[in-house]
Write a protein that holds these residues in place. Structure first.
Motif, PDB file in Angstrom:
ATOM      1  N   GLN A  93     -77.915  24.051  10.054  1.00  0.00           N
ATOM      2  CA  GLN A  93     -78.709  22.735  11.186  1.00  0.00           C
ATOM      3  C   GLN A  93     -77.435  22.391  11.353  1.00  0.00           C
ATOM      4  OE1 GLN A  93     -80.790  20.210   9.256  1.00  0.00           O
ATOM      5  NE2 GLN A  93     -80.392  21.125   7.847  1.00  0.00           N
ATOM      6  N   LYS A  94     -77.215  21.718  12.852  1.00  0.00           N
ATOM      7  CA  LYS A  94     -76.109  21.534  13.619  1.00  0.00           C
ATOM      8  C   LYS A  94     -75.558  20.353  12.352  1.00  0.00           C
ATOM      9  CE  LYS A  94     -76.374  20.058  17.620  1.00  0.00           C
ATOM     10  NZ  LYS A  94     -75.737  20.424  18.848  1.00  0.00           N
ATOM     11  N   GLY A  95     -73.503  20.591  12.973  1.00  0.00           N
ATOM     12  CA  GLY A  95     -73.165  18.973  12.334  1.00  0.00           C
ATOM     13  C   GLY A  95     -72.495  19.464  11.703  1.00  0.00           C
ATOM     14  N   PHE A  96     -72.210  20.493  10.833  1.00  0.00           N
ATOM     15  CA  PHE A  96     -70.674  22.066  10.360  1.00  0.00           C
ATOM     16  C   PHE A  96     -69.778  21.972  10.726  1.00  0.00           C
ATOM     17  CE2 PHE A  96     -69.218  25.454   8.342  1.00  0.00           C
ATOM     18  CZ  PHE A  96     -68.650  24.979   7.517  1.00  0.00           C
ATOM     19  N   HIS A  97     -68.441  21.888  10.878  1.00  0.00           N
ATOM     20  CA  HIS A  97     -67.614  22.242  11.480  1.00  0.00           C
ATOM     21  C   HIS A  97     -66.347  22.577  10.894  1.00  0.00           C
ATOM     22  CE1 HIS A  97     -67.623  17.514  10.946  1.00  0.00           C
ATOM     23  NE2 HIS A  97     -66.593  18.133  10.653  1.00  0.00           N
ATOM     24  N   TYR A  98     -65.311  23.526  11.218  1.00  0.00           N
ATOM     25  CA  TYR A  98     -64.402  23.733  10.278  1.00  0.00           C
ATOM     26  C   TYR A  98     -63.006  23.631  10.700  1.00  0.00           C
ATOM     27  CZ  TYR A  98     -65.271  28.231  12.819  1.00  0.00           C
ATOM     28  OH  TYR A  98     -65.218  28.948  13.801  1.00  0.00           O
ATOM     29  N   ALA A  99     -62.182  23.275   9.877  1.00  0.00           N
ATOM     30  CA  ALA A  99     -60.929  22.996  10.780  1.00  0.00           C
ATOM     31  C   ALA A  99     -60.319  24.856  10.562  1.00  0.00           C
ATOM     32  CB  ALA A  99     -59.756  22.275   9.228  1.00  0.00           C
ATOM     33  N   LEU A 100     -59.517  24.677  11.287  1.00  0.00           N
ATOM     34  CA  LEU A 100     -58.229  26.377  11.637  1.00  0.00           C
ATOM     35  C   LEU A 100     -57.381  26.056  12.112  1.00  0.00           C
ATOM     36  CD1 LEU A 100     -59.073  29.552  11.932  1.00  0.00           C
ATOM     37  CD2 LEU A 100     -59.529  28.639  14.806  1.00  0.00           C
ATOM     38  N   LYS A 101     -56.121  27.009  11.391  1.00  0.00           N
ATOM     39  CA  LYS A 101     -54.871  27.084  11.908  1.00  0.00           C
ATOM     40  C   LYS A 101     -54.308  28.225  11.628  1.00  0.00           C
ATOM     41  CE  LYS A 101     -50.360  23.994  11.595  1.00  0.00           C
ATOM     42  NZ  LYS A 101     -50.383  23.885  12.296  1.00  0.00           N
ATOM     43  N   THR A 102     -53.860  28.301  13.109  1.00  0.00           N
ATOM     44  CA  THR A 102     -52.985  29.932  13.600  1.00  0.00           C
ATOM     45  C   THR A 102     -52.409  29.811  14.352  1.00  0.00           C
ATOM     46  OG1 THR A 102     -54.386  30.642  15.930  1.00  0.00           O
ATOM     47  CG2 THR A 102     -55.049  31.039  13.631  1.00  0.00           C
ATOM     48  N   ASN A 103     -51.145  30.805  14.714  1.00  0.00           N
ATOM     49  CA  ASN A 103     -50.249  29.963  15.875  1.00  0.00           C
ATOM     50  C   ASN A 103     -50.794  29.887  16.706  1.00  0.00           C
ATOM     51  OD1 ASN A 103     -47.597  29.819  14.463  1.00  0.00           O
ATOM     52  ND2 ASN A 103     -47.711  32.266  14.453  1.00  0.00           N
ATOM     53  N   GLN A 104     -51.775  29.568  17.353  1.00  0.00           N
ATOM     54  CA  GLN A 104     -51.843  28.855  18.134  1.00  0.00           C
ATOM     55  C   GLN A 104     -53.294  27.775  18.364  1.00  0.00           C
ATOM     56  OE1 GLN A 104     -52.702  32.471  17.945  1.00  0.00           O
ATOM     57  NE2 GLN A 104     -50.573  33.332  18.767  1.00  0.00           N
ATOM     58  N   PHE A 105     -53.823  27.853  17.388  1.00  0.00           N
ATOM     59  CA  PHE A 105     -54.704  26.766  17.566  1.00  0.00           C
ATOM     60  C   PHE A 105     -54.529  25.922  15.943  1.00  0.00           C
ATOM     61  CE2 PHE A 105     -59.196  25.115  16.281  1.00  0.00           C
ATOM     62  CZ  PHE A 105     -59.060  24.554  17.677  1.00  0.00           C
ATOM     63  N   THR A 106     -54.780  24.574  15.973  1.00  0.00           N
ATOM     64  CA  THR A 106     -54.987  23.684  15.142  1.00  0.00           C
ATOM     65  C   THR A 106     -55.828  22.486  15.347  1.00  0.00           C
ATOM     66  OG1 THR A 106     -52.948  23.259  14.337  1.00  0.00           O
ATOM     67  CG2 THR A 106     -53.845  21.794  13.635  1.00  0.00           C
ATOM     68  N   GLY A 107     -57.136  23.022  14.517  1.00  0.00           N
ATOM     69  CA  GLY A 107     -58.503  21.392  15.056  1.00  0.00           C
ATOM     70  C   GLY A 107     -59.210  21.998  15.040  1.00  0.00           C
ATOM     71  N   LEU A 108     -60.117  21.616  15.188  1.00  0.00           N
ATOM     72  CA  LEU A 108     -61.939  21.825  14.365  1.00  0.00           C
ATOM     73  C   LEU A 108     -62.971  22.245  15.090  1.00  0.00           C
ATOM     74  CD1 LEU A 108     -62.732  17.834  12.922  1.00  0.00           C
ATOM     75  CD2 LEU A 108     -62.103  19.780  11.736  1.00  0.00           C
ATOM     76  N   LYS A 109     -63.353  23.300  14.779  1.00  0.00           N
ATOM     77  CA  LYS A 109     -64.531  24.056  15.677  1.00  0.00           C
ATOM     78  C   LYS A 109     -66.062  23.762  14.774  1.00  0.00           C
ATOM     79  CE  LYS A 109     -61.403  27.016  17.247  1.00  0.00           C
ATOM     80  NZ  LYS A 109     -61.568  28.306  18.281  1.00  0.00           N
ATOM     81  N   GLU A 110     -66.502  23.544  15.869  1.00  0.00           N
ATOM     82  CA  GLU A 110     -67.944  23.521  15.845  1.00  0.00           C
ATOM     83  C   GLU A 110     -68.660  24.892  15.009  1.00  0.00           C
ATOM     84  OE1 GLU A 110     -69.006  20.080  15.495  1.00  0.00           O
ATOM     85  OE2 GLU A 110     -71.138  20.784  15.187  1.00  0.00           O
ATOM     86  N   SER A 111     -69.544  24.700  14.125  1.00  0.00           N
ATOM     87  CA  SER A 111     -69.820  26.007  13.720  1.00  0.00           C
ATOM     88  C   SER A 111     -71.253  25.979  14.394  1.00  0.00           C
ATOM     89  CB  SER A 111     -70.497  26.112  12.431  1.00  0.00           C
ATOM     90  OG  SER A 111     -71.684  27.264  11.326  1.00  0.00           O
ATOM     91  N   GLU A 112     -71.982  27.243  15.110  1.00  0.00           N
ATOM     92  CA  GLU A 112     -73.656  27.229  15.405  1.00  0.00           C
ATOM     93  C   GLU A 112     -74.583  27.222  14.283  1.00  0.00           C
ATOM     94  OE1 GLU A 112     -74.589  30.965  17.987  1.00  0.00           O
ATOM     95  OE2 GLU A 112     -73.091  30.922  18.209  1.00  0.00           O
ATOM     96  N   ALA A 113     -75.400  26.881  14.934  1.00  0.00           N
ATOM     97  CA  ALA A 113     -76.914  26.686  13.897  1.00  0.00           C
ATOM     98  C   ALA A 113     -77.568  27.186  14.077  1.00  0.00           C
ATOM     99  CB  ALA A 113     -76.453  25.319  13.291  1.00  0.00           C
ATOM    100  N   PHE A 114     -78.596  27.335  12.826  1.00  0.00           N
ATOM    101  CA  PHE A 114     -79.476  28.245  12.343  1.00  0.00           C
ATOM    102  C   PHE A 114     -80.677  27.291  13.621  1.00  0.00           C
ATOM    103  CE2 PHE A 114     -83.563  30.001  11.494  1.00  0.00           C
ATOM    104  CZ  PHE A 114     -83.628  30.793  11.503  1.00  0.00           C
ATOM    105  N   LEU A 115     -80.734  26.389  12.965  1.00  0.00           N
ATOM    106  CA  LEU A 115     -81.563  24.932  13.920  1.00  0.00           C
ATOM    107  C   LEU A 115     -80.173  24.466  14.898  1.00  0.00           C
ATOM    108  CD1 LEU A 115     -83.726  23.393  10.520  1.00  0.00           C
ATOM    109  CD2 LEU A 115     -84.610  25.634  11.539  1.00  0.00           C
ATOM    110  N   LYS A 116     -81.392  24.498  16.200  1.00  0.00           N
ATOM    111  CA  LYS A 116     -80.109  23.917  17.159  1.00  0.00           C
ATOM    112  C   LYS A 116     -80.382  22.816  17.445  1.00  0.00           C
ATOM    113  CE  LYS A 116     -78.973  28.879  18.095  1.00  0.00           C
ATOM    114  NZ  LYS A 116     -78.282  28.711  17.582  1.00  0.00           N
ATOM    115  N   VAL A 117     -81.531  21.956  17.224  1.00  0.00           N
ATOM    116  CA  VAL A 117     -81.509  20.730  17.665  1.00  0.00           C
ATOM    117  C   VAL A 117     -81.923  19.924  16.631  1.00  0.00           C
ATOM    118  CG1 VAL A 117     -83.233  18.930  19.017  1.00  0.00           C
ATOM    119  CG2 VAL A 117     -82.881  21.770  19.322  1.00  0.00           C
ATOM    120  N   ARG A 118     -81.667  19.355  16.208  1.00  0.00           N
ATOM    121  CA  ARG A 118     -81.947  17.760  15.035  1.00  0.00           C
ATOM    122  C   ARG A 118     -82.178  16.959  15.257  1.00  0.00           C
ATOM    123  NH1 ARG A 118     -83.071  19.361   9.657  1.00  0.00           N
ATOM    124  NH2 ARG A 118     -83.158  16.317   9.136  1.00  0.00           N
TER     125      ARG A 118
END
Ligand code: SD4
Length: 332
Positions: A307-332
């Motif tokens: 379900q919505k609300g999970f995010h993860y942190a990513l770091k590469t040479n081009q990107f530093t920050g959080l990304k929102e994970s796609e959720a199976f249950l779209k609405v909560r």
């Protein structure tokens, strides 16, 4: 080995047919890097400072294994992170008990479970991997091993957490396994799992947690179980899980994600299928959150959660920050 797109799709659909799954259709760029591509990915926002510590090691030419250990030690030591290490929620009896594991590109693994009094369970897990013929030590045995190897015995229950625990007891002390649901933040939330790829193209992963808040004394979750909370195969990639550990354990989620990537799914597709497996097998899944992140050996990454609300942190040479994970249950 070189694959044409057609043979890739054919082998993928055959592999998926073989395990009885419908092919998910996801428009998702793979984000795969070239030789020497560095990447670190980890669960939740406490992954941001953790990724920085890991990145420093990767940038200096260090190994993915050193990077993930150093990375997850950041939230382990942070008294304000209430679900990992030092600042973690206690169990029902007011004791902080920790689970952690680590795995490298060769498939070597180390793990500790139900460990008390040690601030950095991930480093004990690494020592289990490197200094013993075993994979997993638990409880008093793990503590004894840690102390023998120079770790300090520490008081882990912070005054803030003690207060929270007392308040919870006053409210009736009801345990709720429904965790990681965004409207219920500040209760029961957020293992750190991390995956990294180093300049030699080697992948490693680490996972560490205080587990579910107010769990029964002695309860161990998915996080220290190789294949459940974390799995790495240097020929394919790695995956980590966060959320309701019991659901992850019953489907051996991280192993499943890696095997699905081996069959040809991209990381996001593989995470979705592992989420679908949970949903198929657990009628009460709406009450739970589970999130997976995955990284393949080329640096392709992806995530999926219940379900919505999970995010993860990513770091590469081009990107530093959080990304929102796609959720199976779209609405909560
Ligand atoms: C557990 N999976 O012990 C852990 C808890 C967790 O985000 O990940 N919380 O079940």
């Amino acid at each position: 080995m070189s694959f044409t797109r057609r043979s890739f799709l054919k082998s993928t659909s055959l592999a998926i047919a073989g395990i009885g799954l419908a092919r998910p259709v996801i428009a998702n760029p793979l984000n795969e890097g070239g030789d020497g591509y560095l990447i670190v990915i980890s669960t939740w926002d406490h992954g941001l400072p953790a990724n920085e510590a890991a990145w420093k090691i990767l940038e200096e030419g260090g190994t993915a294994l050193d990077a993930v250990e150093a990375g997850v030690k950041v939230p382990e030591a942070d008294p304000n992170v209430s679900t990992v290490g030092y600042g973690g929620f206690p169990d029902k009896s007011g004791k902080v008990t920790l689970d952690a594991c680590i795995m490298d590109h060769l498939g070597q693994a180390g793990s500790v479970a139900f460990l008390q009094h040690i601030k950095h369970p991930i480093s004990v897990a690494r020592l289990v991997m490197e200094k013993t013929p075993h994979v997993m030590l638990t409880g008093k045995g793990a503590l004894k091993f840690a102390l023998k190897n120079g770790f300090k015995k520490e008081k882990l229950l912070t005054p803030e957490m003690k207060k929270e625990w007392k308040k919870w007891k006053k409210r009736g002390g009801q345990f709720k396994p429904t965790i990681n649901i965004e409207d219920e933040i500040n209760t029961n939330h957020d293992t750190i799992g991390m995956l990294a790829l180093d300049a030699d193209g080697k992948i490693a992963g680490a996972c560490t947690t205080s587990g579910m808040a107010y769990k029964l004394h002695g309860r161990v979750g998915d996080s220290p179980i190789i294949g459940a909370g974390l799995y790495v195969d240097g020929e394919v990639g790695g995956a980590v899980a966060t959320g309701s550990g019991e659901l992850v354990m019953k489907t051996l989620g991280s192993f499943l994600v890696v095997e699905l990537m081996r069959s040809g799914l991209n990381p996001k597709e593989a995470c979705l299928e592992a989420v679908r497996r949970i949903i198929k097998k657990n009628p009460g899944y709406e009450q739970h959150q589970v999130g997976y992140i995955a990284l393949n050996k080329k640096g392709g990454y992806g995530s999926f959660c219940i379900q919505k609300g999970f995010h993860y942190a990513l770091k590469t040479n081009q990107f530093t920050g959080l990304k929102e994970s796609e959720a199976f249950l779209k609405v909560r």
